[in-house]
Design an enzyme around this catalytic site. Structure first.
Site, PDB file in Angstrom:
ATOM      1  N   LYS A 114       0.801  -1.257   0.029  1.00 27.06           N
ATOM      2  CA  LYS A 114      -0.142  -0.098  -0.139  1.00 27.06           C
ATOM      3  C   LYS A 114       0.736   1.268   0.039  1.00 27.06           C
ATOM      4  O   LYS A 114       0.441   2.347  -0.490  1.00 27.06           O
ATOM      5  CB  LYS A 114      -1.014   0.078   1.121  1.00 27.06           C
ATOM      6  CG  LYS A 114      -0.457  -0.121   2.506  1.00 27.06           C
ATOM      7  CD  LYS A 114      -1.572  -0.116   3.488  1.00 27.06           C
ATOM      8  CE  LYS A 114      -1.052  -0.656   5.001  1.00 27.06           C
ATOM      9  NZ  LYS A 114      -0.564  -1.939   5.145  1.00 27.06           N
ATOM     10  N   ASN A 137      -1.315   6.635   6.632  1.00 25.33           N
ATOM     11  CA  ASN A 137      -0.406   5.841   7.194  1.00 25.33           C
ATOM     12  C   ASN A 137       0.891   5.964   6.987  1.00 25.33           C
ATOM     13  O   ASN A 137       1.642   5.224   7.221  1.00 25.33           O
ATOM     14  CB  ASN A 137      -1.077   4.375   7.261  1.00 25.33           C
ATOM     15  CG  ASN A 137      -0.507   3.406   7.958  1.00 25.33           C
ATOM     16  OD1 ASN A 137      -0.308   3.784   9.366  1.00 25.33           O
ATOM     17  ND2 ASN A 137       0.102   2.360   7.464  1.00 25.33           N
ATOM     18  N   HIS A 184      -1.824  -8.557  11.892  1.00 22.80           N
ATOM     19  CA  HIS A 184      -2.344  -7.775  13.290  1.00 22.80           C
ATOM     20  C   HIS A 184      -3.486  -8.795  14.032  1.00 22.80           C
ATOM     21  O   HIS A 184      -4.436  -8.205  14.652  1.00 22.80           O
ATOM     22  CB  HIS A 184      -3.015  -6.580  12.587  1.00 22.80           C
ATOM     23  CG  HIS A 184      -2.202  -5.640  11.887  1.00 22.80           C
ATOM     24  ND1 HIS A 184      -1.093  -4.938  12.718  1.00 22.80           N
ATOM     25  CD2 HIS A 184      -2.344  -5.021  10.655  1.00 22.80           C
ATOM     26  CE1 HIS A 184      -0.277  -4.231  11.568  1.00 22.80           C
ATOM     27  NE2 HIS A 184      -1.106  -4.346  10.515  1.00 22.80           N
TER      28      HIS A 184
END
Length: 349
Positions: A114, A137, A184
């Site tokens: 990303k 981010n 995560h």
């Protein structure tokens, strides 16, 4: 009424700056005794109350206009759940941003790639003469863009699942989930919960860009009115960007030989195709996008060429911090390789 910023650091400080500029009273809470940005916050905003450690006054949380939670903090911790039960909004910095922002947004998430795609789309927009902001981010907090009060033609935003959890009104011009692999899982109750958090990027999107070779990137809850584009490492069909005879292609048209790209590996070809799809959805000119592709050399620490020594090529992929990213790099670098790969690994399990 006041806002409570949960968690300092880069994002928390950007929230304090923005909210104070808007004239709101702000309280900061952080479980760390000396969180990053503490001294800077105290010096710049002495009027802001700061509570550090585990003793957070619940009454101040319950009376807040909203709690603005930094991405690294789970919104399901008891103090925030108690505030939510008292009717307090639990939001993040991206939600604050989209409530004020007026520029069209390209929104990008995924387990891997990303940052590369976000940066590449930004370079494509610049090559097309657009005044573009690349935020989220990727390092530049979204709210710092509003604090600077600069007008942009386009905002390209990298978003993590953590940021998407507390975002409700994104409404992007174009959105994508590049890929999904296990990550995560210390934060989520299940892998399915992680996937749902990623898919939130599609909510209210005008156009969606889907990885045809990753079924998890597709959501059964895509907006019915959203226009769909696809990318694939196979030969493209209608509305698809793909590969034909060694060229990046769209539908029946060959666009550019993959050999002209400065980024390498199959995963980076997929990144380039997704960037072309996002740019096309946003109305960027193909000539400018292809020009950017020919000059973009990738990001530091992401399959970055370091040196050739004694006929050995050294590659730095230290940003590949999960199994999916490592697999993508190995598979991408291994295509057409005459020799072997020696993998050096480190970090935490």
């Amino acid at each position: 009424m006041h806002y409570v910023v949960i968690g300092l650091g880069v994002t928390g400080l950007s929230c304090v700056r923005f909210l104070r500029q808007q004239g709101f009273d702000v309280i900061v809470m952080d479980t760390r005794i000396e969180p990053p940005g503490l001294v800077e916050c105290q010096q710049a905003y002495p009027e802001v109350q700061i509570f550090t450690g585990s003793d957070w006054p619940q009454a101040l949380l319950n009376q807040a206009q909203a709690c603005v939670v930094s991405p690294g903090i789970s919104s399901i911790i008891p103090p925030l759940q108690n505030a939510k039960a008292a009717g307090v909004e639990i939001i993040g910095d991206i939600e604050l941003f989209v409530r004020v922002n007026t520029a069209p947004i390209i929104a990008i998430t995924g387990a891997n790639g990303k940052s590369t795609v976000t940066t590449l789309v930004g370079e494509m927009a610049k090559a097309c003469g657009k005044k573009v902001a690349v935020i989220g981010n990727i390092g530049t907090p979204a709210l710092d863009l509003l604090t600077a009060k600069t007008a942009y033609d386009l905002v390209v935003m990298e978003l993590s699942s953590f940021q998407l959890e507390t975002t409700y009104n994104l409404k992007p011009l174009a959105a994508t989930v590049l890929n999904i692999s296990a990550d995560h899982l210390d934060r989520y109750a299940s892998f399915a919960d992680y996937v749902r958090a990623k898919h939130r990027i599609y909510h209210q999107a005008q156009q969606v860009i889907i990885n045809a070779q990753d079924p998890l990137s597709f959501s059964a809850e895509l907006p019915r009115e959203a226009k769909q584009w696809w990318f694939t490492l196979a030969e493209p069909k209608a509305r698809e960007f793909g590969i034909r005879h060694g060229c990046l292609a769209f539908e029946n048209e060959n666009l550019i030989p993959s050999s002209q790209l400065k980024i390498f590996g199959q995963h980076n070809i997929a990144n380039a195709l997704s960037a072309l799809a996002l740019g096309t959805a946003a109305g960027l000119a193909m000539a400018g996008m292809l020009q950017a592709l020919q000059t973009f050399s990738g990001l530091a620490h992401r399959c970055q060429w370091v040196a050739d020594i004694n006929e050995v090529q050294w590659i730095n992929d230290s940003k590949g911090t999960n199994v999916g990213a490592c697999l993508a790099a190995l598979q991408g670098l291994g295509v057409g390789l005459n020799g072997k790969i020696v993998l050096l690994l480190g970090g935490l399990g």
